[in-house]
Design a protein around this motif. Structure first.
Motif, PDB file in Angstrom:
ATOM      1  N   GLY A   1      15.076  71.080  14.387  1.00  0.00           N
ATOM      2  CA  GLY A   1      13.752  71.182  13.795  1.00  0.00           C
ATOM      3  C   GLY A   1      13.629  70.685  12.372  1.00  0.00           C
ATOM      4  N   TRP A   2      14.550  69.842  11.904  1.00  0.00           N
ATOM      5  CA  TRP A   2      14.467  69.314  10.554  1.00  0.00           C
ATOM      6  C   TRP A   2      13.330  68.289  10.474  1.00  0.00           C
ATOM      7  N   THR A   3      12.280  68.609   9.805  1.00  0.00           N
ATOM      8  CA  THR A   3      11.187  67.651   9.604  1.00  0.00           C
ATOM      9  C   THR A   3      11.383  66.839   8.334  1.00  0.00           C
ATOM     10  N   GLU A   4      12.216  67.320   7.422  1.00  0.00           N
ATOM     11  CA  GLU A   4      12.559  66.591   6.207  1.00  0.00           C
ATOM     12  C   GLU A   4      14.080  66.562   6.051  1.00  0.00           C
ATOM     13  N   GLY A   5      14.567  65.557   5.330  1.00  0.00           N
ATOM     14  CA  GLY A   5      16.002  65.457   5.085  1.00  0.00           C
ATOM     15  C   GLY A   5      16.803  65.204   6.335  1.00  0.00           C
ATOM     16  N   ASN A   6      16.177  64.608   7.358  1.00  0.00           N
ATOM     17  CA  ASN A   6      16.880  64.390   8.610  1.00  0.00           C
ATOM     18  C   ASN A   6      17.492  62.988   8.684  1.00  0.00           C
TER      19      ASN A   6
ATOM     20  N   ASP B   1      32.953  51.304  15.489  1.00  0.00           N
ATOM     21  CA  ASP B   1      33.606  51.202  14.181  1.00  0.00           C
ATOM     22  C   ASP B   1      33.290  52.353  13.229  1.00  0.00           C
ATOM     23  N   GLY B   2      32.232  53.114  13.528  1.00  0.00           N
ATOM     24  CA  GLY B   2      31.884  54.217  12.648  1.00  0.00           C
ATOM     25  C   GLY B   2      30.859  55.133  13.282  1.00  0.00           C
ATOM     26  N   PHE B   3      30.831  56.370  12.789  1.00  0.00           N
ATOM     27  CA  PHE B   3      29.901  57.393  13.284  1.00  0.00           C
ATOM     28  C   PHE B   3      29.494  58.263  12.118  1.00  0.00           C
ATOM     29  N   TRP B   4      28.209  58.614  12.064  1.00  0.00           N
ATOM     30  CA  TRP B   4      27.752  59.563  11.048  1.00  0.00           C
ATOM     31  C   TRP B   4      26.796  60.559  11.674  1.00  0.00           C
ATOM     32  N   GLU B   5      26.743  61.755  11.101  1.00  0.00           N
ATOM     33  CA  GLU B   5      25.832  62.814  11.552  1.00  0.00           C
ATOM     34  C   GLU B   5      25.570  63.767  10.403  1.00  0.00           C
ATOM     35  N   LEU B   6      24.469  64.532  10.512  1.00  0.00           N
ATOM     36  CA  LEU B   6      24.053  65.409   9.423  1.00  0.00           C
ATOM     37  C   LEU B   6      24.193  66.900   9.735  1.00  0.00           C
ATOM     38  N   ASN B   7      24.254  67.276  10.997  1.00  0.00           N
ATOM     39  CA  ASN B   7      24.119  68.702  11.311  1.00  0.00           C
ATOM     40  C   ASN B   7      25.075  69.133  12.421  1.00  0.00           C
ATOM     41  N   LEU B   8      26.357  68.892  12.220  1.00  0.00           N
ATOM     42  CA  LEU B   8      27.344  69.271  13.225  1.00  0.00           C
ATOM     43  C   LEU B   8      27.964  70.629  12.911  1.00  0.00           C
ATOM     44  N   GLN B   9      28.690  71.144  13.904  1.00  0.00           N
ATOM     45  CA  GLN B   9      29.488  72.352  13.758  1.00  0.00           C
ATOM     46  C   GLN B   9      30.958  71.978  13.983  1.00  0.00           C
TER      47      GLN B   9
ATOM     48  N   ASP C   1      32.880  63.765   4.194  1.00  0.00           N
ATOM     49  CA  ASP C   1      31.456  64.069   4.266  1.00  0.00           C
ATOM     50  C   ASP C   1      30.686  62.829   3.818  1.00  0.00           C
ATOM     51  N   LEU C   2      29.362  62.927   3.774  1.00  0.00           N
ATOM     52  CA  LEU C   2      28.543  61.755   3.451  1.00  0.00           C
ATOM     53  C   LEU C   2      28.575  61.396   1.972  1.00  0.00           C
ATOM     54  N   ARG C   3      29.289  62.200   1.193  1.00  0.00           N
ATOM     55  CA  ARG C   3      29.457  61.905  -0.233  1.00  0.00           C
ATOM     56  C   ARG C   3      30.867  61.424  -0.552  1.00  0.00           C
ATOM     57  N   GLY C   4      31.679  61.289   0.494  1.00  0.00           N
ATOM     58  CA  GLY C   4      33.048  60.827   0.312  1.00  0.00           C
ATOM     59  C   GLY C   4      34.048  61.930   0.068  1.00  0.00           C
TER      60      GLY C   4
ATOM     61  N   PRO D   1      23.756  57.880  -1.163  1.00  0.00           N
ATOM     62  CA  PRO D   1      24.004  58.211  -2.576  1.00  0.00           C
ATOM     63  C   PRO D   1      23.487  59.607  -2.908  1.00  0.00           C
ATOM     64  N   ASN D   2      24.356  60.427  -3.479  1.00  0.00           N
ATOM     65  CA  ASN D   2      23.983  61.782  -3.899  1.00  0.00           C
ATOM     66  C   ASN D   2      23.399  62.608  -2.757  1.00  0.00           C
ATOM     67  N   TYR D   3      23.906  62.387  -1.544  1.00  0.00           N
ATOM     68  CA  TYR D   3      23.387  63.149  -0.411  1.00  0.00           C
ATOM     69  C   TYR D   3      23.593  64.642  -0.622  1.00  0.00           C
ATOM     70  N   SER D   4      22.584  65.421  -0.239  1.00  0.00           N
ATOM     71  CA  SER D   4      22.689  66.879  -0.303  1.00  0.00           C
ATOM     72  C   SER D   4      21.867  67.471   0.838  1.00  0.00           C
ATOM     73  N   ARG D   5      22.478  68.325   1.600  1.00  0.00           N
ATOM     74  CA  ARG D   5      21.801  68.970   2.726  1.00  0.00           C
ATOM     75  C   ARG D   5      20.633  69.798   2.224  1.00  0.00           C
ATOM     76  N   LEU D   6      19.472  69.635   2.862  1.00  0.00           N
ATOM     77  CA  LEU D   6      18.271  70.352   2.435  1.00  0.00           C
ATOM     78  C   LEU D   6      18.062  71.655   3.188  1.00  0.00           C
ATOM     79  N   ARG D   7      18.687  71.786   4.367  1.00  0.00           N
ATOM     80  CA  ARG D   7      18.452  72.951   5.204  1.00  0.00           C
ATOM     81  C   ARG D   7      19.726  73.745   5.407  1.00  0.00           C
TER      82      ARG D   7
END
Length: 269
Positions: free
Chosen positions: A167-172, A206-214, A234-237, A262-268
């Protein structure tokens, strides 16, 4: 190295047995066998629960003092033991429920918070990925290694949208998907983080990224990737995954990929 545990035969066999159990239940699922978790998009089936019970019973019989962390049954009591089994009985439950191919059983053993061994079995494809610290990575018994491309524009990537399911409507992930897709050869969406990461390990991507894993989403596949010569941050290295997202690559494109966050930060939370 923990040779005394004899992990490979146990882990590989258990992953295959559990995956085949899930596969045998796939065509028998009824509407009443499916329920929702946090949102209507996030489902769990009776097969998820039965498969995790099967895995947990096997682990507890063989290693009764080890800790256990499963997607469906949660964490066992912390008894101070350094070993913890991290399990996703069906990674890609939506794909599984819809009768698609890209789902798997994921079983990992970590020690003192570090990956020790992992098995990922995709029953519909009959692909068994296995990795163990210091012993290499394999698919169906054959050694695997990451594929090194010189640039992002030559690379095929994969990602997922668990953030939307939550349900992330922002920062997704949608803006990142749109931006990264303009700079690579292609982006795939298989629906299983464990398989996505194993595909990086064996050179299918060659690569995979995700924002909300366990942790149970990547714990086993991460061992496979690291042993295949890949890189995970993580997405910030840094090492704050999965909270600050996760980036798993062949290593060659890792720094280039990090520039999109750049400067990624989880919002939720």
């Amino acid at each position: 190295m923990d040779d005394s545990l004899h992990l490979q035969p146990f882990l590989a066999q258990l992953a295959c047995q559990a995956g085949k159990l899930a596969l045998s239940m796939q065509s028998q699922l009824q509407e009443g066998d499916v329920s929702c978790k946090a949102t209507v998009r996030d489902i769990v089936t009776a097969a998820d629960q039965a498969t995790e019970r099967f895995i947990r019973q096997a682990v507890e019989k063989r290693f009764p003092h080890h800790r256990f962390y499963g997607e469906e049954t949660g964490r066992s009591q912390d008894n101070g033991n350094p070993y913890c089994w991290i399990v996703d009985p069906i990674d890609g439950t939506v794909s599984y429920y819809e009768g698609q191919l890209y789902w798997c059983t994921s079983i990992a053993l970590w020690k003192d918070g570090k990956p020790l061994a992992g098995a990922v079995y995709a029953p519909a494809l009959d692909e068994l990925y296995y990795g163990e610290a210091g012993k290499g990575a394999f698919c169906n018994g054959r050694p695997i290694h990451v594929r090194s491309h010189g640039s992002l524009e030559q690379s095929v990537l994969s990602t997922g949208f668990s953030c939307l399911r939550a349900g992330w409507t922002e920062g997704n992930n949608v803006p990142f998907f749109a931006q990264i897709g303009l700079h690579c050869r292609g982006v795939r969406r298989f629906g299983s983080a464990a398989m996505d990461i194993c595909y990086v390990a064996c050179g299918k991507s060659d690569g995979f990224w995700e924002l909300n894993l366990q942790p149970y989403d990547y714990a086993a596949a991460m061992v496979v990737l690291l042993e295949a010569g890949g890189q995970v941050t993580d997405l910030r290295g840094g090492g704050e995954y999965p909270r600050q997202g996760i980036l798993a690559t062949n290593g060659a494109i890792h720094q280039e990929m990090l520039r999109f966050f750049p400067n990624y930060s989880r919002l939720r939370d």
